[in-house]
Write a protein that holds these residues in place. Structure first.
Motif, PDB file in Angstrom:
ATOM      1  N   LEU A 142       5.621 -18.289 -13.916  1.00 57.96           N
ATOM      2  CA  LEU A 142       5.802 -17.389 -14.240  1.00 57.96           C
ATOM      3  C   LEU A 142       4.771 -16.144 -13.801  1.00 57.96           C
ATOM      4  O   LEU A 142       4.554 -14.705 -13.664  1.00 57.96           O
ATOM      5  CB  LEU A 142       6.817 -16.830 -15.061  1.00 57.96           C
ATOM      6  N   GLU A 143       3.585 -17.046 -14.561  1.00 59.85           N
ATOM      7  CA  GLU A 143       2.477 -16.135 -15.284  1.00 59.85           C
ATOM      8  C   GLU A 143       1.374 -16.640 -13.782  1.00 59.85           C
ATOM      9  O   GLU A 143      -0.293 -15.400 -13.991  1.00 59.85           O
ATOM     10  CB  GLU A 143       1.900 -16.778 -16.616  1.00 59.85           C
ATOM     11  N   HIS A 144       1.428 -17.925 -13.205  1.00 61.11           N
ATOM     12  CA  HIS A 144       0.017 -18.123 -12.762  1.00 61.11           C
ATOM     13  C   HIS A 144       0.620 -18.305 -10.821  1.00 61.11           C
ATOM     14  O   HIS A 144      -0.031 -19.746 -11.123  1.00 61.11           O
ATOM     15  CB  HIS A 144      -1.328 -18.373 -13.245  1.00 61.11           C
ATOM     16  N   ALA A 145       1.591 -17.645 -10.556  1.00 60.26           N
ATOM     17  CA  ALA A 145       1.791 -18.112  -9.529  1.00 60.26           C
ATOM     18  C   ALA A 145       1.443 -18.259  -7.800  1.00 60.26           C
ATOM     19  O   ALA A 145       0.879 -19.041  -7.287  1.00 60.26           O
ATOM     20  CB  ALA A 145       3.487 -17.103  -8.740  1.00 60.26           C
ATOM     21  N   ASP A 146       0.608 -17.119  -8.135  1.00 64.17           N
ATOM     22  CA  ASP A 146      -0.875 -17.314  -6.968  1.00 64.17           C
ATOM     23  C   ASP A 146      -1.661 -18.228  -7.361  1.00 64.17           C
ATOM     24  O   ASP A 146      -1.978 -18.544  -6.089  1.00 64.17           O
ATOM     25  CB  ASP A 146      -1.408 -15.697  -7.370  1.00 64.17           C
ATOM     26  N   GLU A 147      -2.260 -18.396  -8.292  1.00 64.69           N
ATOM     27  CA  GLU A 147      -2.737 -19.976  -8.541  1.00 64.69           C
ATOM     28  C   GLU A 147      -2.860 -21.031  -8.275  1.00 64.69           C
ATOM     29  O   GLU A 147      -3.273 -21.753  -7.512  1.00 64.69           O
ATOM     30  CB  GLU A 147      -3.707 -19.985  -9.915  1.00 64.69           C
ATOM     31  N   ILE A 148      -1.093 -20.997  -8.595  1.00 61.93           N
ATOM     32  CA  ILE A 148      -0.478 -22.123  -7.815  1.00 61.93           C
ATOM     33  C   ILE A 148      -0.288 -22.202  -6.513  1.00 61.93           C
ATOM     34  O   ILE A 148      -0.473 -23.227  -5.532  1.00 61.93           O
ATOM     35  CB  ILE A 148       1.019 -22.675  -8.170  1.00 61.93           C
ATOM     36  N   LEU A 149      -0.234 -21.247  -5.407  1.00 61.74           N
ATOM     37  CA  LEU A 149       0.109 -21.162  -4.429  1.00 61.74           C
ATOM     38  C   LEU A 149      -0.805 -21.419  -3.380  1.00 61.74           C
ATOM     39  O   LEU A 149      -1.285 -22.160  -2.681  1.00 61.74           O
ATOM     40  CB  LEU A 149       0.728 -20.062  -3.764  1.00 61.74           C
ATOM     41  N   SER A 150      -2.248 -21.443  -4.350  1.00 61.30           N
ATOM     42  CA  SER A 150      -3.999 -21.375  -3.783  1.00 61.30           C
ATOM     43  C   SER A 150      -4.036 -22.247  -4.328  1.00 61.30           C
ATOM     44  O   SER A 150      -4.898 -23.045  -2.895  1.00 61.30           O
ATOM     45  CB  SER A 150      -4.915 -19.540  -4.383  1.00 61.30           C
ATOM     46  N   GLY A 151      -3.682 -22.719  -4.891  1.00 68.18           N
ATOM     47  CA  GLY A 151      -4.024 -24.716  -4.928  1.00 68.18           C
ATOM     48  C   GLY A 151      -3.437 -25.654  -3.977  1.00 68.18           C
ATOM     49  O   GLY A 151      -3.546 -26.486  -3.571  1.00 68.18           O
ATOM     50  N   LEU A 152      -1.434 -24.951  -3.421  1.00 65.21           N
ATOM     51  CA  LEU A 152      -0.785 -25.712  -3.216  1.00 65.21           C
ATOM     52  C   LEU A 152      -1.652 -25.768  -1.644  1.00 65.21           C
ATOM     53  O   LEU A 152      -1.705 -26.893  -0.648  1.00 65.21           O
ATOM     54  CB  LEU A 152       0.360 -24.867  -2.756  1.00 65.21           C
ATOM     55  N   ARG A 168       8.607 -13.822  -4.585  1.00 64.62           N
ATOM     56  CA  ARG A 168       7.983 -13.220  -3.511  1.00 64.62           C
ATOM     57  C   ARG A 168       6.116 -13.111  -3.665  1.00 64.62           C
ATOM     58  O   ARG A 168       5.827 -12.643  -2.971  1.00 64.62           O
ATOM     59  CB  ARG A 168       8.132 -11.868  -5.243  1.00 64.62           C
ATOM     60  N   ALA A 169       5.736 -14.437  -4.677  1.00 63.74           N
ATOM     61  CA  ALA A 169       3.750 -14.527  -4.047  1.00 63.74           C
ATOM     62  C   ALA A 169       3.976 -14.747  -3.163  1.00 63.74           C
ATOM     63  O   ALA A 169       3.432 -15.132  -2.798  1.00 63.74           O
ATOM     64  CB  ALA A 169       3.591 -15.013  -5.560  1.00 63.74           C
ATOM     65  N   LEU A 170       5.117 -15.971  -2.862  1.00 68.03           N
ATOM     66  CA  LEU A 170       5.005 -16.195  -1.181  1.00 68.03           C
ATOM     67  C   LEU A 170       5.288 -15.266  -0.548  1.00 68.03           C
ATOM     68  O   LEU A 170       4.290 -15.939   0.634  1.00 68.03           O
ATOM     69  CB  LEU A 170       6.334 -17.633  -1.142  1.00 68.03           C
ATOM     70  N   ALA A 171       5.842 -14.206  -0.170  1.00 69.59           N
ATOM     71  CA  ALA A 171       5.986 -13.676   0.746  1.00 69.59           C
ATOM     72  C   ALA A 171       5.044 -12.471   1.210  1.00 69.59           C
ATOM     73  O   ALA A 171       4.616 -12.310   2.703  1.00 69.59           O
ATOM     74  CB  ALA A 171       7.400 -12.566   0.542  1.00 69.59           C
ATOM     75  N   VAL A 172       3.721 -12.398  -0.353  1.00 62.65           N
ATOM     76  CA  VAL A 172       3.187 -11.256   0.906  1.00 62.65           C
ATOM     77  C   VAL A 172       1.235 -12.249   0.733  1.00 62.65           C
ATOM     78  O   VAL A 172       0.161 -11.824   1.302  1.00 62.65           O
ATOM     79  CB  VAL A 172       2.519 -10.709  -0.667  1.00 62.65           C
ATOM     80  N   ARG A 173       1.972 -13.254   1.059  1.00 67.19           N
ATOM     81  CA  ARG A 173       1.289 -14.277   2.097  1.00 67.19           C
ATOM     82  C   ARG A 173       1.170 -14.823   3.056  1.00 67.19           C
ATOM     83  O   ARG A 173       2.210 -14.703   3.374  1.00 67.19           O
ATOM     84  CB  ARG A 173       0.743 -15.817   0.868  1.00 67.19           C
ATOM     85  N   ASP A 174       0.147 -14.962   3.531  1.00 69.77           N
ATOM     86  CA  ASP A 174       0.381 -15.167   5.346  1.00 69.77           C
ATOM     87  C   ASP A 174      -0.267 -16.404   5.806  1.00 69.77           C
ATOM     88  O   ASP A 174      -0.111 -16.377   6.669  1.00 69.77           O
ATOM     89  CB  ASP A 174      -0.113 -13.795   6.481  1.00 69.77           C
ATOM     90  N   ASP A 175      -0.912 -16.665   4.768  1.00 70.71           N
ATOM     91  CA  ASP A 175      -1.400 -17.966   5.232  1.00 70.71           C
ATOM     92  C   ASP A 175      -0.227 -19.725   4.865  1.00 70.71           C
ATOM     93  O   ASP A 175      -1.070 -20.574   4.916  1.00 70.71           O
ATOM     94  CB  ASP A 175      -2.935 -18.713   4.253  1.00 70.71           C
ATOM     95  N   LEU A 176       0.106 -19.166   4.314  1.00 75.66           N
ATOM     96  CA  LEU A 176       1.580 -20.595   3.966  1.00 75.66           C
ATOM     97  C   LEU A 176       2.419 -20.321   4.703  1.00 75.66           C
ATOM     98  O   LEU A 176       3.696 -19.959   3.870  1.00 75.66           O
ATOM     99  CB  LEU A 176       1.683 -20.193   2.378  1.00 75.66           C
ATOM    100  N   PRO A 177       2.432 -20.250   5.978  1.00 76.62           N
ATOM    101  CA  PRO A 177       3.388 -19.956   7.050  1.00 76.62           C
ATOM    102  C   PRO A 177       5.079 -20.845   6.716  1.00 76.62           C
ATOM    103  O   PRO A 177       6.427 -20.970   7.474  1.00 76.62           O
ATOM    104  CB  PRO A 177       3.166 -19.635   7.844  1.00 76.62           C
TER     105      PRO A 177
END
Length: 518
Positions: free
Chosen positions: A192-202, A231-240
């Motif tokens: 909930l609080e660090h979704a973008d950092e988790i996806l960057s780690g992914l 939502r955090a995934l939808a705004v990224r274009d590096d994880l299609p």
């Protein structure tokens, strides 16, 4: 539905794959809505030299030495190990054995650090914001140097799982955000609080192992986390090729092999690893720690811990420095009197009861829970004889026969227990949970595994001793043969001289005798 029909339906795509067995306990997620907050610095930190699966580390600091936060204070001397780092800046006051979070109550060598309050950071690891241009082997070495281990509780050294194996390439990365244990919410709040950092780690993980797709698995009882991650995934274009997947709320869905089967239909064979079926599974907390290590050069010095249980006045999710005494952590949640309480390290299903509250928080500390004796009394009733109801077999996620396994372990029939696949047991506790006779089945399995492991160690020691004895005898025989050969060579060299001397003596004696006769 019979097992054969289930397999046929799955193969035809009529039903989604799902693991065998499992239970649906009351999840008691008391801290699901409680934001993460920082735990203050403790007056003294106790840092064990082993906080992972594998070998113990070797201290590289001395008493009296000043250290900084993130400074390596113990090195890994074996491959299956992860180095240990200082949780804050301060002075090393002693290095000695101390109790650690383990049901045996036994101790381990620990480094005691007295903080100076400055919390100065070590800058030995430089940030890698250009990780996309870095070689995967270099990023893997960063994970090793940062001391990363699986933060879902298994604490397997992370760098070992991040290897590119040409024989077993990884096609799918599974990010495990299931967190199926009751009470625990540390991964939930982290998403909930660090979704973008988790996806960057992914994204870093995918780059390292060369996977073609990734799945973020979250239980359906966490709709807010599912929405935030999507939502955090939808705004990224590096994880299609990444999807957030909702899985059934069923314990132990967060177990690696069960989750892999539910998401991909691939079954990891006994004795094999997920990589052998082309899958890498990582916890969301580990992924966030990888992001911090790569992007900011931060070693693993803290983790999110759920502090809960019906005896805790103010349940919370705390960001705690590793080495913080658990008594101090509970005090931050209003609990200081432990008279008549039981404290668990981990969740109520797979966690272990602690014998001391002065043990430190370590990398495997997903949660610490406190309960009154009354609350735990249903789980500590007198054991009755097995009635062969079969409930334990029905809920076992590994399709074992727990009642027979327990019988063999109880009777020390360890060969039979191994034949019944004792070491396939993941110790999830489902069988003990449903047993109407209150048999502590998992305790018997742990006893059996410990006995088998001890026997194997003794056999290995005996075999090693035999090899040493044989090597010694071979060495003595070689020495004896070499000495005999040297003596023979000396005799051969001296033989002509001795023969000549004998001939001369014979001639002299003959001449003397002739003169005497004359």
């Amino acid at each position: 539905m019979p097992a054969m029909l289930k397999r046929l339906a799955r193969s035809l795509g009529l039903v989604a794959p799902n693991f065998h067995g499992g239970i649906e306990p009351d999840d008691r997620k008391l801290t699901a809505v409680v934001p993460i907050r920082d735990c203050p610095l403790a007056p003294l930190f106790i840092v064990p030299l082993k906080q992972h699966i594998g070998g113990i580390c070797e201290p590289i600091v001395e008493v009296g030495e000043r250290v900084r936060r993130g400074q390596k204070i113990a090195r890994a001397d074996s491959y299956l190990a992860a180095p240990v780092h200082a949780p804050t800046s301060g002075r090393v006051v002693k290095i000695e054995e101390h109790a650690i979070p383990h049901p045996s109550g036994l101790g381990l060598t620990c480094i005691f650090i007295e903080p100076d309050g400055k919390d100065e950071a070590d800058d030995s690891l430089t940030p890698m914001p250009d990780w996309q241009q870095r070689d995967p082997a270099e990023l893997r070495e960063r994970a090793r140097l940062a001391g990363l281990a699986g933060l879902g509780g298994a604490v397997f050294p992370t760098f070992i799982k991040l290897v590119r194996d040409q024989k077993h390439p990884v096609q799918t990365v599974i990010l495990n955000g299931v967190e199926c244990e009751p009470y625990l919410t540390n991964d939930h709040r982290l998403m909930l609080e660090h979704a973008d950092e988790i996806l960057s780690g992914l994204a870093i993980l995918i780059h390292m192992v060369g996977a073609s797709e990734a799945l973020v698995a979250i239980e359906e009882n966490k709709p807010d986390a599912i929405a935030v991650m999507r939502r955090a995934l939808a705004v990224r274009d590096d994880l299609p090729d990444v999807r957030v997947v909702e899985v059934a709320t069923r314990y132990p869905h967060g177990s690696e092999k069960q989750l892999i089967f539910s998401l991909t239909g691939k079954e990891v064979p006994a004795g094999r690893l997920p990589m052998h079926v082309g899958v890498l599974c990582q916890n969301v907390g580990t992924c966030k720690a990888l992001f911090d290590a790569v992007m900011f050069g931060r070693p693993l010095t803290d983790r999110i811990v759920t502090v809960s249980g019906e005896a805790v006045p103010e349940p919370a999710n705390l960001r705690v420095r590793l080495g913080t005494p658990m008594r101090f952590v509970f005090a931050q949640c209003g609990l200081e009197d432990f008279e008549g309480l039981h404290v668990l390290h981990g969740g109520p299903m797979m966690g272990e009861r602690l014998r001391s509250l002065d043990v430190p928080v370590v990398k495997s500390s997903t949660g610490i829970l406190a309960f009154s004796e009354t609350a735990l009394s249903p789980a500590h009733q007198a054991e009755d004889p097995c009635i062969r109801c079969g409930h334990c077999s029905e809920v076992c996620p590994v399709s074992l026969v727990p009642n027979l396994l327990a019988d063999h372990c109880r009777a020390d029939q360890l060969d039979k227990a191994e034949a019944y696949n004792l070491f396939d047991c993941i110790e999830c506790g489902c069988c003990s949970y449903v047993c109407p006779s209150n048999i502590p089945l998992v305790h018997y399995f742990r006893y059996g595994k410990g006995q088998v492991a001890q026997i194997r160690r003794e056999r290995a020691f005996a075999e090693e001793s035999r090899h040493r004895s044989d090597a010694r005898m071979d060495r003595l025989e070689r020495d004896k043969a070499e000495k005999a050969a040297r003596r023979s060579k000396v005799r051969e060299q001296l033989a002509p001289e001795a023969a000549a001397a004998t001939t001369a003596e014979t001639k002299a004696e003959t001449t003397t005798q002739g003169e005497g006769e004359s």
